[in-house]
Scaffold this motif. Structure first.
Motif, PDB file in Angstrom:
ATOM      1  N   PRO A 148      44.241  36.412  43.670  1.00  0.00           N
ATOM      2  CA  PRO A 148      42.873  37.098  43.950  1.00  0.00           C
ATOM      3  C   PRO A 148      42.564  38.084  42.789  1.00  0.00           C
ATOM      4  O   PRO A 148      43.616  38.582  42.321  1.00  0.00           O
ATOM      5  CB  PRO A 148      43.297  37.492  45.331  1.00  0.00           C
ATOM      6  N   VAL A 149      41.346  38.220  42.609  1.00  0.00           N
ATOM      7  CA  VAL A 149      40.871  39.311  41.611  1.00  0.00           C
ATOM      8  C   VAL A 149      40.438  40.326  42.561  1.00  0.00           C
ATOM      9  O   VAL A 149      40.110  40.462  43.948  1.00  0.00           O
ATOM     10  CB  VAL A 149      39.722  38.772  40.810  1.00  0.00           C
ATOM     11  N   LYS A 150      40.421  41.622  41.897  1.00  0.00           N
ATOM     12  CA  LYS A 150      39.871  42.939  42.835  1.00  0.00           C
ATOM     13  C   LYS A 150      38.654  42.679  43.463  1.00  0.00           C
ATOM     14  O   LYS A 150      38.498  43.760  44.413  1.00  0.00           O
ATOM     15  CB  LYS A 150      40.048  44.404  41.860  1.00  0.00           C
ATOM     16  N   THR A 151      37.581  42.001  42.609  1.00  0.00           N
ATOM     17  CA  THR A 151      36.418  41.995  43.296  1.00  0.00           C
ATOM     18  C   THR A 151      36.315  41.366  44.737  1.00  0.00           C
ATOM     19  O   THR A 151      35.274  41.196  45.502  1.00  0.00           O
ATOM     20  CB  THR A 151      35.469  41.466  42.375  1.00  0.00           C
ATOM     21  N   ASP A 152      37.189  40.213  44.884  1.00  0.00           N
ATOM     22  CA  ASP A 152      37.217  39.578  46.025  1.00  0.00           C
ATOM     23  C   ASP A 152      38.787  39.385  46.431  1.00  0.00           C
ATOM     24  O   ASP A 152      39.152  38.351  46.435  1.00  0.00           O
ATOM     25  CB  ASP A 152      36.616  38.279  45.907  1.00  0.00           C
ATOM     26  N   PRO A 153      39.532  40.405  46.923  1.00  0.00           N
ATOM     27  CA  PRO A 153      41.194  40.521  47.120  1.00  0.00           C
ATOM     28  C   PRO A 153      41.497  39.630  48.136  1.00  0.00           C
ATOM     29  O   PRO A 153      42.585  39.247  48.188  1.00  0.00           O
ATOM     30  CB  PRO A 153      41.186  41.929  47.390  1.00  0.00           C
ATOM     31  N   SER A 183      45.522  39.784  33.388  1.00  0.00           N
ATOM     32  CA  SER A 183      45.803  40.761  34.383  1.00  0.00           C
ATOM     33  C   SER A 183      44.656  41.751  34.590  1.00  0.00           C
ATOM     34  O   SER A 183      44.573  42.080  35.769  1.00  0.00           O
ATOM     35  CB  SER A 183      47.246  41.248  34.221  1.00  0.00           C
ATOM     36  N   CYS A 184      44.340  42.044  33.376  1.00  0.00           N
ATOM     37  CA  CYS A 184      43.144  43.120  33.427  1.00  0.00           C
ATOM     38  C   CYS A 184      41.910  42.686  33.394  1.00  0.00           C
ATOM     39  O   CYS A 184      40.995  43.026  34.262  1.00  0.00           O
ATOM     40  CB  CYS A 184      43.228  44.306  32.358  1.00  0.00           C
ATOM     41  N   SER A 185      41.600  41.499  32.866  1.00  0.00           N
ATOM     42  CA  SER A 185      40.421  40.993  32.690  1.00  0.00           C
ATOM     43  C   SER A 185      39.890  39.970  33.836  1.00  0.00           C
ATOM     44  O   SER A 185      38.517  39.724  34.008  1.00  0.00           O
ATOM     45  CB  SER A 185      40.210  40.250  31.285  1.00  0.00           C
ATOM     46  N   GLY A 186      40.801  39.462  34.347  1.00  0.00           N
ATOM     47  CA  GLY A 186      40.405  38.455  35.461  1.00  0.00           C
ATOM     48  C   GLY A 186      39.384  37.552  34.851  1.00  0.00           C
ATOM     49  O   GLY A 186      39.843  36.671  33.967  1.00  0.00           O
ATOM     50  N   ILE A 208      43.208  41.319  38.103  1.00  0.00           N
ATOM     51  CA  ILE A 208      43.728  40.786  39.229  1.00  0.00           C
ATOM     52  C   ILE A 208      44.701  41.497  39.989  1.00  0.00           C
ATOM     53  O   ILE A 208      45.142  42.720  39.806  1.00  0.00           O
ATOM     54  CB  ILE A 208      45.051  39.496  38.668  1.00  0.00           C
ATOM     55  N   VAL A 209      44.612  41.310  41.382  1.00  0.00           N
ATOM     56  CA  VAL A 209      45.423  42.175  42.467  1.00  0.00           C
ATOM     57  C   VAL A 209      47.083  42.176  42.171  1.00  0.00           C
ATOM     58  O   VAL A 209      47.342  40.960  41.881  1.00  0.00           O
ATOM     59  CB  VAL A 209      44.922  41.804  43.926  1.00  0.00           C
ATOM     60  N   PRO A 210      47.502  43.111  42.170  1.00  0.00           N
ATOM     61  CA  PRO A 210      49.129  42.976  41.843  1.00  0.00           C
ATOM     62  C   PRO A 210      49.679  42.419  42.690  1.00  0.00           C
ATOM     63  O   PRO A 210      49.337  42.175  44.019  1.00  0.00           O
ATOM     64  CB  PRO A 210      49.290  44.523  42.113  1.00  0.00           C
TER      65      PRO A 210
END
Length: 363
Positions: free
Chosen positions: A286-291, A316-319, A334-336
């Motif tokens: 998942p990415v941070k904008t839609d975890p 990891s940072c750019s998604g 990316i969500v850790p």
């Protein structure tokens, strides 16, 4: 109770006769599944227990009341009959009056109750009012047989990262309108085939979409006029497999992208990495904008090193954002967590790395 009902029925007929007369005018027959197709087409199978619902369009359709002065008044509707390869008159309980310009009818089929199988071909449709007068519409209805599937082949096998050609053979296909074709497997949503060419009424060329999960599927083909056929266990999708893939390093910080090496050891029965074409590599995360949603995040900078190695960068940072990302918080990153990978080779082979031995995005 009898007089109001009788009065209403007599009023309807009196109005119709005085303003429009008793001779109907039939202007068209419509299959609601294909409203713009003339003449209307209908399949002589399917349609449910009542058959296929069709619409008669015109004017001066005039019903007549019967037994108006009794406790059981009724209405006699115009009669609808077909003539062509065979003759058929619709049962009265299959006709429905909407207004003087519209009637509906349920045309029985092989699968309805009662059943009736009209031979394929062109039919003249006639409407006759109870008080006299008939209007005919020549070639107003085309009866067609249901589709039949006799053979399904994937002549080039299945390709994970591209559409896989599929040939469907049988009869009753519609060369003048595309059918709906879906792959079906229990517990999963239907998978439509979007690339279709109806070569003839006996052959369709299609494509199985890229990355369709491996497994055995039923195939259902539905013609535009409504008839469908399903071939169970029609297709087993399998792909050539890469070897037992590994990734190194197995972790990287969430605040920066990480370059990794994917290794595909040579082994019997497994495919090597090929040097030509583009390799697709995804981190399933998942990415941070839609975890809450796991998605396939493409790695960038994928480079062929050898038949056993690829290099790529985990975003990891750019998604999904185009690197470089200047925001230190990596808002689209990316969500850790620890995630699996998918690797698709240009040859059509693919392989996976499970999350248990995949890549960890560290906080």
């Amino acid at each position: 109770m009898r007089l109001p009902v009788a009065a209403a029925l007599l009023s309807l007929v009196a109005c119709s006769e005085s303003t429009e007369g008793t001779t109907p005018k039939l202007e068209g027959l419509i299959n609601p599944l294909q409203r713009l197709v003339t003449p209307a087409r209908v399949c002589n199978a399917g349609g449910g227990s009542a058959g296929w619902r069709l619409e008669l369009i015109g004017s001066r359709f005039t019903p007549v009341p019967r037994d108006a002065l009794t406790d059981t008044p009724s209405v006699e509707l115009p009669q609808v009959s077909l003539s062509g390869p065979s003759d058929y008159t619709l049962p009265a309980d299959h006709l429905f009056f909407a207004r003087t310009e519209l009637m509906r009818m349920d045309l029985p089929t092989r699968d309805s109750t009662p059943s009736n199988v009209l031979p394929p071909g062109a039919y003249t449709v006639a409407v006759t009012n109870p008080l006299g007068g008939t209007s005919e519409l020549e070639d107003g209805l085309r009866v067609v047989p249901p589709p039949v599937i006799t053979n399904i082949t994937a002549p080039q096998g299945f390709h994970y990262s591209a559409g896989s050609p599929l040939v469907i053979e049988g009869s009753g296909f519609r060369a003048d309108a595309l059918p709906l074709i879906v792959l079906q497997r229990e517990g999963e949503e239907d998978r439509p085939l979007f690339t279709l060419t109806v070569v003839s009424d006996t052959r369709i060329e299609a494509e199985v979409p890229p990355a369709t999960p491996e497994g055995t599927y039923a195939l259902t083909l539905t013609n535009p006029e409504g008839c469908a056929t399903t071939r169970p266990q029609a297709l087993t999708v399998t792909y050539p497999r890469l070897g037992t893939l590994t990734v190194a390093p197995r972790s990287g910080p969430a605040t920066s992208d990480t370059t990794i090496t994917l290794t595909n050891p040579a082994s019997s029965g497994s495919a090597p990495f090929t040097s030509s074409g583009a390799h697709d590599v995804y981190l399933v995360a998942p990415v941070k904008t839609d975890p809450g949603q796991m998605v396939n995040i493409p790695l960038y900078g994928v480079t062929y090193v050898s038949a056993t190695q690829l290099k790529a960068t985990v975003p990891s940072c750019s998604g999904f954002d185009t690197p470089p990302v200047t925001g230190p918080a990596c808002p689209g990153g990316i969500v850790p967590g620890t995630y699996g990978l998918i690797v698709a080779d240009p040859s059509g082979a693919f392989g996976t790395i499970p999350a248990s031995s995949g890549f960890t995005v560290s906080p």
